[in-house]
Design a protein around this motif. Sequence first.
Motif, mmCIF file in Angstrom:
data_model
loop_
_atom_site.group_PDB
_atom_site.id
_atom_site.type_symbol
_atom_site.label_atom_id
_atom_site.label_comp_id
_atom_site.label_asym_id
_atom_site.label_seq_id
_atom_site.Cartn_x
_atom_site.Cartn_y
_atom_site.Cartn_z
ATOM 1 N N ARG A 171 -52.297 -89.805 -20.243
ATOM 2 C CA ARG A 171 -53.054 -88.671 -20.794
ATOM 3 C C ARG A 171 -53.398 -88.945 -22.259
ATOM 4 O O ARG A 171 -52.581 -89.503 -23.007
ATOM 5 N N PRO A 172 -54.597 -88.552 -22.728
ATOM 6 C CA PRO A 172 -54.936 -88.718 -24.147
ATOM 7 C C PRO A 172 -53.963 -87.948 -25.045
ATOM 8 O O PRO A 172 -53.666 -86.779 -24.782
ATOM 9 N N GLY A 173 -53.468 -88.612 -26.095
ATOM 10 C CA GLY A 173 -52.580 -87.959 -27.047
ATOM 11 C C GLY A 173 -51.258 -87.503 -26.469
ATOM 12 O O GLY A 173 -50.664 -86.532 -26.951
ATOM 13 N N HIS A 174 -50.768 -88.199 -25.464
ATOM 14 C CA HIS A 174 -49.564 -87.772 -24.741
ATOM 15 C C HIS A 174 -48.323 -87.894 -25.629
ATOM 16 O O HIS A 174 -47.990 -88.977 -26.096
ATOM 17 N N ASP A 175 -47.619 -86.772 -25.871
ATOM 18 C CA ASP A 175 -46.384 -86.809 -26.650
ATOM 19 C C ASP A 175 -45.299 -87.540 -25.857
ATOM 20 O O ASP A 175 -45.152 -87.330 -24.651
ATOM 21 N N LEU A 176 -44.501 -88.360 -26.574
ATOM 22 C CA LEU A 176 -43.486 -89.153 -25.883
ATOM 23 C C LEU A 176 -42.242 -88.342 -25.550
ATOM 24 O O LEU A 176 -41.686 -88.457 -24.457
ATOM 25 N N ARG A 177 -41.799 -87.509 -26.501
ATOM 26 C CA ARG A 177 -40.525 -86.827 -26.261
ATOM 27 C C ARG A 177 -40.506 -85.450 -26.893
ATOM 28 O O ARG A 177 -40.923 -85.268 -28.034
ATOM 29 N N TYR A 178 -40.030 -84.463 -26.112
ATOM 30 C CA TYR A 178 -39.678 -83.141 -26.642
ATOM 31 C C TYR A 178 -38.206 -82.915 -26.342
ATOM 32 O O TYR A 178 -37.740 -83.241 -25.242
ATOM 33 N N ALA A 179 -37.475 -82.321 -27.258
ATOM 34 C CA ALA A 179 -36.083 -81.958 -27.000
ATOM 35 C C ALA A 179 -35.688 -80.819 -27.940
ATOM 36 O O ALA A 179 -35.960 -80.868 -29.142
ATOM 37 N N ILE A 180 -35.063 -79.811 -27.397
ATOM 38 C CA ILE A 180 -34.780 -78.564 -28.113
ATOM 39 C C ILE A 180 -33.320 -78.471 -28.537
ATOM 40 O O ILE A 180 -32.410 -78.785 -27.764
ATOM 41 N N ASP A 181 -33.102 -78.020 -29.764
ATOM 42 C CA ASP A 181 -31.780 -77.611 -30.220
ATOM 43 C C ASP A 181 -31.716 -76.085 -30.083
ATOM 44 O O ASP A 181 -32.340 -75.361 -30.853
ATOM 45 N N ALA A 182 -30.980 -75.613 -29.089
ATOM 46 C CA ALA A 182 -30.888 -74.167 -28.815
ATOM 47 C C ALA A 182 -29.597 -73.560 -29.364
ATOM 48 O O ALA A 182 -29.190 -72.473 -28.955
ATOM 49 N N SER A 183 -28.949 -74.255 -30.315
ATOM 50 C CA SER A 183 -27.633 -73.807 -30.792
ATOM 51 C C SER A 183 -27.703 -72.481 -31.548
ATOM 52 O O SER A 183 -26.745 -71.700 -31.528
ATOM 53 N N LYS A 184 -28.821 -72.191 -32.201
ATOM 54 C CA LYS A 184 -28.950 -70.918 -32.919
ATOM 55 C C LYS A 184 -28.869 -69.752 -31.944
ATOM 56 O O LYS A 184 -28.177 -68.747 -32.211
#
Length: 354
Positions: free
Chosen positions: A293-306
């Motif tokens: 995909r054009p401009g495809h982000d490699l990685r997302y990951a969330i810090d949900a500690s809050k």
Amino acid sequence: MKIMVTGGAGFIGSAVVRTIVNATEHEVINVDKLTYAGNLESLESVSASERYTFEQADICSLASMQRIFSEYQPDIVMHLAAESHVDRSIDGPSDFIQTNIIGTYTLLEAARMHFNQLSDEKKQAFRFHHISTDEVYGDLADSGELFTENTAYDPSSPYSASKASSDHLVRAWHRTYGLPTVITNCSNNYGPYHFPEKLIPLMILNALEGKPLPVYGDGQQIRDWLYVEDHAKALVLVATQGQLGETYNIGGLNEKTNLEVVTTICELLQELQPNLPKGIGHYKELITFVADRPGHDLRYAIDASKLERELGWKPEETFESGLKKTVEWFLTNQSWWSRVLDGSYQRERLGQGQ
């Protein structure tokens, strides 16, 4: 309390509506335009409740939003209505600008007019909860990093740029006009009633028909996966107890590459649906790599500690337990997804992949 949910016939919105009806005493007003991804059949289990009302309306229509605020006098707005598919945003960004930016602006203005005429006691109770995405943060290059609530915005697609814009509008209406707002940014959702253009349901349904399972690039893009019913519980918690003016990230603590997700689906189908389509011995044989995909982000990951620290929320499902529930749901609810596929959507993804 009366909770107005925009986009309540969509995938996440319908899970929120079901959660409100089944797990609280609140009333819910579902406001949905019923575009291609809105499906009232996802709400059949709660539609007869005396605490549920449906209004078909467009959030871009100020007159419609003012009428609904005036008629129902909601205490909380949970704003989920959005165009949300990255490939569609690349192919046709206009709808995303209109719904996600202009629609959010219009809803904020209607909410502000409503808020300004409330009594002081009602003003104390009112809040506007804007539901957004982790894609506003862009890409994580370092495998050790996580998105926090303080991560700088760096959206990559027309979709994520439009959601970033809507987040900024909500914060501006809080700071400039004193509108009581709270924002959540979530990772990739999956689960029952998922519209079949998204990765997980698309792969399940293609596999059942013996069609190719298209994977973008080398399939090593990483996403954090959140079971939709866990997300819905978190959203109701934030909407009712979150600190005004704050942002909360919601993640599933389940980082997986796209290829891992597709492979796991194949393994589950091999176990749960062993009558394979003709000509193959294992569903994994259907995996097909396609142009990225054009401009495809490699990685997302969330810090949900809050969210865990301040409100005590943690996901109940692991990726393995949630995905098994999802595959089982699609196997036993063919009537729901077959009617969806009878409509305008024919799984015509822009690239073919996720």
